[in-house]
Design an enzyme around this catalytic site. Structure first.
Site, short mmCIF file in Angstrom:
data_model
loop_
_atom_site.label_atom_id
_atom_site.label_comp_id
_atom_site.label_asym_id
_atom_site.label_seq_id
_atom_site.Cartn_x
_atom_site.Cartn_y
_atom_site.Cartn_z
N GLN A 97 0.85 -1.19 0.00
CA GLN A 97 0.00 0.00 0.00
C GLN A 97 0.89 1.24 0.00
OE1 GLN A 97 -3.56 -0.54 2.94
NE2 GLN A 97 -1.90 -1.81 3.71
N HIS B 232 -1.42 1.35 -4.42
CA HIS B 232 -1.83 2.74 -4.22
C HIS B 232 -0.96 3.72 -4.99
CE1 HIS B 232 -3.89 1.64 -0.14
NE2 HIS B 232 -4.59 1.25 -1.19
N CYS C 61 -1.32 12.14 -15.95
CA CYS C 61 -2.15 13.24 -16.45
C CYS C 61 -3.62 12.87 -16.26
CB CYS C 61 -1.87 13.48 -17.95
SG CYS C 61 -2.98 14.76 -18.63
N GLY D 221 2.79 -4.42 9.04
CA GLY D 221 2.80 -2.98 9.26
C GLY D 221 1.64 -2.25 8.65
N ASN E 174 3.00 -6.88 13.30
CA ASN E 174 2.66 -5.48 13.55
C ASN E 174 3.19 -5.07 14.91
OD1 ASN E 174 1.22 -2.98 13.87
ND2 ASN E 174 -0.19 -3.69 12.27
N ALA F 149 9.02 -4.03 12.94
CA ALA F 149 9.23 -4.84 11.74
C ALA F 149 10.69 -5.24 11.55
CB ALA F 149 8.73 -4.08 10.51
#
Ligand code: BV8
Length: 230
Positions: free
Chosen positions: A88, A106, A114, A172, A198, A216
């Site tokens: 992500q 992401h 553009c 994480g 985590n 981590a």
């Protein structure tokens, strides 16, 4: 041989000095999500949004991968089966740490897009409001980042990996943003074992077979060493 699918979030880059989103003082604490990570926010105040991403692009450009990024690259290189990393994160610390074929669902800070013609090119260090597209020249260049309300990238490929996973790990990530937070359900439904690494329990911790707590840079190398020790 076993296929491993790994989802990472901002927590894997925290010890490289890049801010997370929801930890105290995190990125969202300084800005409202609606103002800097939505198309509406960009339309409303493109200069604010470009400045937000210029600052993150500059930080990410000099950030170094940490032991967790490097451990995942070692796993990819040494594991007899396929190891797919879906992130992500919009930094490229997995790649700097030696990982291959990383899926950036992401987007990436180093990319520009553009909004008019869809052309993509390497983002300059700084982008301004009204930045022109080198292809169609419209003043609609934006960071190549997936904002809230926009469809993440590579979703078909990601779901294909999830249904074939034997082991799914989330590292994480707070498990608060969909569709990424729903991947553990997809993997479980496909019969995969699941583990969460985590600093503290995520919103989806109860959906994992196993949880390992800690930074981590400690938990990921340990986990990888155990996997490679067979
Ligand atoms: C979409 C790019 C549909 C921007 C990002 C209501 C319910 C359910 C869903 C929704 C809803 N309302 C709206 C939605 C959908 C929405 C969503 O999920 N909203 C949430 C807030 C409820 N999702 C979307 O809009 C997505 N798109 O749904 O499209 C669609 C369908 C058809 C057609 C078109 C569209 C798009 C989401 C993508 C948004 N963009 N990022 C940018 O980066 O600037 S999301 C943003 O949050 C980041 O990318 C980040 O990756 C992501 C998740 O955050 P985390 O990575 O988990 O980071 P966080 O800070 O939250 O957590 C850090 C974790 O690390 C913590 O657990 C912490 O304990 C841990 N940690 C900290 N230090 C360490 C550590 N762990 C280990 N070691 C350490 N040292």
């Amino acid at each position: 041989m076993e296929k491993i699918v790994i989802l990472t979030g901002a927590g894997i880059s925290a010890e490289s000095g890049l801010g997370t989103f929801r930890d105290a003082g995190g990125l969202w604490a300084q800005h409202r999500i609606e103002d800097v990570a939505t198309p509406e926010g960009f339309a409303r105040d493109p200069a604010l949004v470009q400045a937000f991403y210029n600052a993150r692009r500059a930080k990410a450009a000099t950030a170094r991968p940490n032991a967790a990024h490097e451990a995942l690259a070692r796993l990819q290189a040494a594991w007899p089966g396929e190891v797919v990393i879906v992130t992500q994160n919009v930094d490229e610390l997995h790649e700097k740490g030696g990982a291959q074929g990383v899926l950036h669902m992401h987007g990436i800070l180093s990319g520009a897009l553009c909004a008019t013609c869809g052309h993509r090119w390497p983002a300059p260090a700084e982008m301004a409001a009204g930045e022109p597209c080198p292809a169609c020249h419209a003043p609609t260049a934006r960071p190549d980042i997936v904002w809230f309300g926009e469809m993440p990238y590579d979703m078909d490929e990601i779901f294909e990996h999830l249904v074939n996973a034997d082991l799914f790990a989330a590292i994480g990530t707070s498990g608060q943003v969909y569709p990424a937070a729903g991947f553990v359900q997809e993997a479980t439904a496909a019969g995969s074992r699941t583990v969460e690494l985590n600093l503290e329990p995520s919103a989806t911790v109860s959906q994992f077979d196993e949880t390992r707590f800690g930074p981590a840079t400690q938990t990921v190398p340990e986990w990888v060493a155990e996997l490679l020790a067979g």
